[in-house]
Design a protein around this motif. Sequence first.
Motif, PDB file in Angstrom:
ATOM      1  N   ARG A   6       4.129   5.622  -5.495  1.00 49.27           N
ATOM      2  CA  ARG A   6       4.099   5.670  -6.967  1.00 49.27           C
ATOM      3  C   ARG A   6       2.977   6.573  -7.476  1.00 49.27           C
ATOM      4  O   ARG A   6       3.153   7.341  -8.412  1.00 49.27           O
ATOM      5  CB  ARG A   6       3.899   4.258  -7.539  1.00 49.27           C
ATOM      6  CG  ARG A   6       5.149   3.400  -7.462  1.00 49.27           C
ATOM      7  CD  ARG A   6       4.917   2.066  -8.141  1.00 49.27           C
ATOM      8  NE  ARG A   6       4.910   2.214  -9.587  1.00 49.27           N
ATOM      9  CZ  ARG A   6       5.887   1.788 -10.397  1.00 49.27           C
ATOM     10  NH1 ARG A   6       6.940   1.190  -9.899  1.00 49.27           N
ATOM     11  NH2 ARG A   6       5.814   1.951 -11.688  1.00 49.27           N
ATOM     12  N   GLU A   7       1.806   6.456  -6.871  1.00 47.00           N
ATOM     13  CA  GLU A   7       0.653   7.227  -7.354  1.00 47.00           C
ATOM     14  C   GLU A   7       0.847   8.721  -7.104  1.00 47.00           C
ATOM     15  O   GLU A   7       0.562   9.547  -7.974  1.00 47.00           O
ATOM     16  CB  GLU A   7      -0.633   6.743  -6.662  1.00 47.00           C
ATOM     17  CG  GLU A   7      -1.030   5.319  -7.019  1.00 47.00           C
ATOM     18  CD  GLU A   7      -1.578   5.178  -8.429  1.00 47.00           C
ATOM     19  OE1 GLU A   7      -2.226   6.128  -8.921  1.00 47.00           O
ATOM     20  OE2 GLU A   7      -1.344   4.105  -9.050  1.00 47.00           O
TER      21      GLU A   7
ATOM     22  N   ALA B 296      -7.055   3.239  -8.119  1.00 44.37           N
ATOM     23  CA  ALA B 296      -5.728   2.611  -8.200  1.00 44.37           C
ATOM     24  C   ALA B 296      -5.736   1.173  -7.697  1.00 44.37           C
ATOM     25  O   ALA B 296      -4.669   0.569  -7.549  1.00 44.37           O
ATOM     26  CB  ALA B 296      -4.722   3.438  -7.405  1.00 44.37           C
TER      27      ALA B 296
ATOM     28  N   ASN C 179       1.165  -4.108  -7.759  1.00 45.38           N
ATOM     29  CA  ASN C 179       2.327  -3.754  -6.932  1.00 45.38           C
ATOM     30  C   ASN C 179       2.592  -4.802  -5.849  1.00 45.38           C
ATOM     31  O   ASN C 179       3.719  -4.932  -5.364  1.00 45.38           O
ATOM     32  CB  ASN C 179       2.112  -2.382  -6.282  1.00 45.38           C
ATOM     33  CG  ASN C 179       2.179  -1.245  -7.286  1.00 45.38           C
ATOM     34  OD1 ASN C 179       2.776  -1.382  -8.348  1.00 45.38           O
ATOM     35  ND2 ASN C 179       1.559  -0.125  -6.963  1.00 45.38           N
TER      36      ASN C 179
ATOM     37  N   ARG D 120      -3.826  -1.349  -9.847  1.00 44.85           N
ATOM     38  CA  ARG D 120      -2.386  -1.044  -9.836  1.00 44.85           C
ATOM     39  C   ARG D 120      -1.808  -1.487  -8.486  1.00 44.85           C
ATOM     40  O   ARG D 120      -0.674  -1.994  -8.402  1.00 44.85           O
ATOM     41  CB  ARG D 120      -2.152   0.454 -10.076  1.00 44.85           C
ATOM     42  CG  ARG D 120      -2.597   0.922 -11.459  1.00 44.85           C
ATOM     43  CD  ARG D 120      -2.144   2.329 -11.770  1.00 44.85           C
ATOM     44  NE  ARG D 120      -2.827   3.385 -11.048  1.00 44.85           N
ATOM     45  CZ  ARG D 120      -3.990   3.937 -11.399  1.00 44.85           C
ATOM     46  NH1 ARG D 120      -4.624   3.504 -12.482  1.00 44.85           N
ATOM     47  NH2 ARG D 120      -4.523   4.910 -10.692  1.00 44.85           N
ATOM     48  N   GLN D 121      -2.612  -1.309  -7.437  1.00 47.20           N
ATOM     49  CA  GLN D 121      -2.220  -1.736  -6.079  1.00 47.20           C
ATOM     50  C   GLN D 121      -1.972  -3.246  -6.040  1.00 47.20           C
ATOM     51  O   GLN D 121      -0.967  -3.702  -5.493  1.00 47.20           O
ATOM     52  CB  GLN D 121      -3.376  -1.341  -5.152  1.00 47.20           C
ATOM     53  CG  GLN D 121      -3.116  -1.174  -3.695  1.00 47.20           C
ATOM     54  CD  GLN D 121      -4.402  -0.689  -2.980  1.00 47.20           C
ATOM     55  OE1 GLN D 121      -5.338  -0.184  -3.603  1.00 47.20           O
ATOM     56  NE2 GLN D 121      -4.439  -0.876  -1.680  1.00 47.20           N
TER      57      GLN D 121
ATOM     58  N   ASP E  19       0.839  -1.206   0.000  1.00 48.00           N
ATOM     59  CA  ASP E  19       0.000   0.000   0.000  1.00 48.00           C
ATOM     60  C   ASP E  19       0.869   1.250   0.000  1.00 48.00           C
ATOM     61  O   ASP E  19       0.615   2.202  -0.741  1.00 48.00           O
ATOM     62  CB  ASP E  19      -0.917   0.012   1.233  1.00 48.00           C
ATOM     63  CG  ASP E  19      -2.040  -1.010   1.146  1.00 48.00           C
ATOM     64  OD1 ASP E  19      -2.310  -1.516   0.041  1.00 48.00           O
ATOM     65  OD2 ASP E  19      -2.640  -1.307   2.198  1.00 48.00           O
TER      66      ASP E  19
ATOM     67  N   TYR F 156       3.964   1.480  -0.996  1.00 46.97           N
ATOM     68  CA  TYR F 156       4.644   1.534  -2.299  1.00 46.97           C
ATOM     69  C   TYR F 156       3.705   2.145  -3.349  1.00 46.97           C
ATOM     70  O   TYR F 156       4.103   2.974  -4.170  1.00 46.97           O
ATOM     71  CB  TYR F 156       5.058   0.116  -2.682  1.00 46.97           C
ATOM     72  CG  TYR F 156       5.832  -0.022  -3.964  1.00 46.97           C
ATOM     73  CD1 TYR F 156       7.193   0.291  -4.031  1.00 46.97           C
ATOM     74  CD2 TYR F 156       5.215  -0.495  -5.121  1.00 46.97           C
ATOM     75  CE1 TYR F 156       7.907   0.140  -5.210  1.00 46.97           C
ATOM     76  CE2 TYR F 156       5.920  -0.651  -6.306  1.00 46.97           C
ATOM     77  CZ  TYR F 156       7.266  -0.338  -6.347  1.00 46.97           C
ATOM     78  OH  TYR F 156       7.973  -0.495  -7.521  1.00 46.97           O
ATOM     79  N   THR F 157       2.432   1.739  -3.288  1.00 48.56           N
ATOM     80  CA  THR F 157       1.436   2.276  -4.228  1.00 48.56           C
ATOM     81  C   THR F 157       1.225   3.766  -3.983  1.00 48.56           C
ATOM     82  O   THR F 157       1.154   4.553  -4.935  1.00 48.56           O
ATOM     83  CB  THR F 157       0.104   1.509  -4.083  1.00 48.56           C
ATOM     84  OG1 THR F 157       0.349   0.118  -4.306  1.00 48.56           O
ATOM     85  CG2 THR F 157      -0.939   2.010  -5.063  1.00 48.56           C
TER      86      THR F 157
ATOM     87  N   MET G 276      -7.864   4.026  -3.192  1.00 46.50           N
ATOM     88  CA  MET G 276      -7.237   2.730  -2.911  1.00 46.50           C
ATOM     89  C   MET G 276      -8.156   1.876  -2.028  1.00 46.50           C
ATOM     90  O   MET G 276      -9.082   2.376  -1.390  1.00 46.50           O
ATOM     91  CB  MET G 276      -5.879   2.926  -2.222  1.00 46.50           C
ATOM     92  CG  MET G 276      -4.844   3.606  -3.098  1.00 46.50           C
ATOM     93  SD  MET G 276      -3.271   3.968  -2.257  1.00 46.50           S
ATOM     94  CE  MET G 276      -2.749   2.357  -1.678  1.00 46.50           C
TER      95      MET G 276
END
Length: 350
Positions: free
Chosen positions: A148-149, A302, A309, A305-306, A142, A144-145, A277
């Motif tokens: 990135r986001e 996201a 990741n 994408r999460q 989470d 890390y997401t 998220m």
Amino acid sequence: MEFVGSHILSVDQFEREDIDRLFTVADDMVPYARRRRITRVLQGAILSNMFFEPSTRTRVSFGCAFNLLGGDVRETTEVKASALAKGESLHDTARVLSGYSDIIVMRHPVEGAVAEFASASRVPVINGGDGANEHPSQALLDLYTVRREIGARAARQGVTAGIDGLRIALVGDLKFGRAVHSLLKLLALFDDVSVHLVSPPGLEAPDDVTAPLRARGHTVATYQELEEGIQHVDILYVTRTQEERFASGADADRYRGLFRVNEEIYTEHCEPNTVIMHPLPRDSRAQAQELDEDLNANPNLAIFRQTDNGVVVRMALFAMVLDIAEQVHDHALPVTWYTAKRTPPRPIPR
Ligand code: CP
């Protein structure tokens, strides 16, 4: 922290620099997770994946992460399929399985059970979620997401941004949500974080979970109204009512559907490009719809994408604990089969 050979049981083990190191390795894993290259660095290694509670993402992504590094996976997915059902102790199971495996991932419904298992294991154990206590790998993916986001959103505006200064709303069952518990503790390691805790009465985050944030001077505000709590944040993190932690389904029903984030509420109350998220699974039954499917086409959603990741962060955990982070590229090979495009769609600024 020393990653090599360590159990990963709680986010309390991590300092900020450990997270930075882990995320650098996770970035290195992206070409392998996206099937642009393969690596056989863990050829011959065995992961025992022990899941004594239902799971899709954590179980499969840990397994895929190990396979993508070249290792093999053995799975046990229910108590009734193991000798625990015949009265074997966690101690004995750990002694046995650690003779068969190089590393073990375990999920268990009882708080502290994974730590008890790890104390008897002769190989590293990673906590895949223990009761309402912790879910460290989820919180790491989470975070890390988030990084990135937020970074991608800032880059589109020609600026830079990271987790320092983050504004985040956590919505739903904050009492039993172990992913939230672990994430809140990790956020406390950064600077100037503002947290909105949005939950119905009875499902508030426990004090011991928010204590590190308060102790480090972060802003922590509590809300009981969804529309009020989701304003002025960068990340809207929605959670499911953890019905498996309630005494009965009827108890959980009292909370189901109380907070429903949908396109209309999002557009009316959130700032433009607020990132959405959810640790998943989301409860998409009609009586719940905590994160409505009418948001599926929203580029700021996201959640998938999460989940992507999750693979790279779990590959990084294996690489750090088994000490092969520096060797991954030495064992790289080209991909020889058809591979679908896995680049996640990027949000379009509105
Ligand atoms: N987020 C998460 O833990 O999902 P699973 O229960 O599917 O593993």
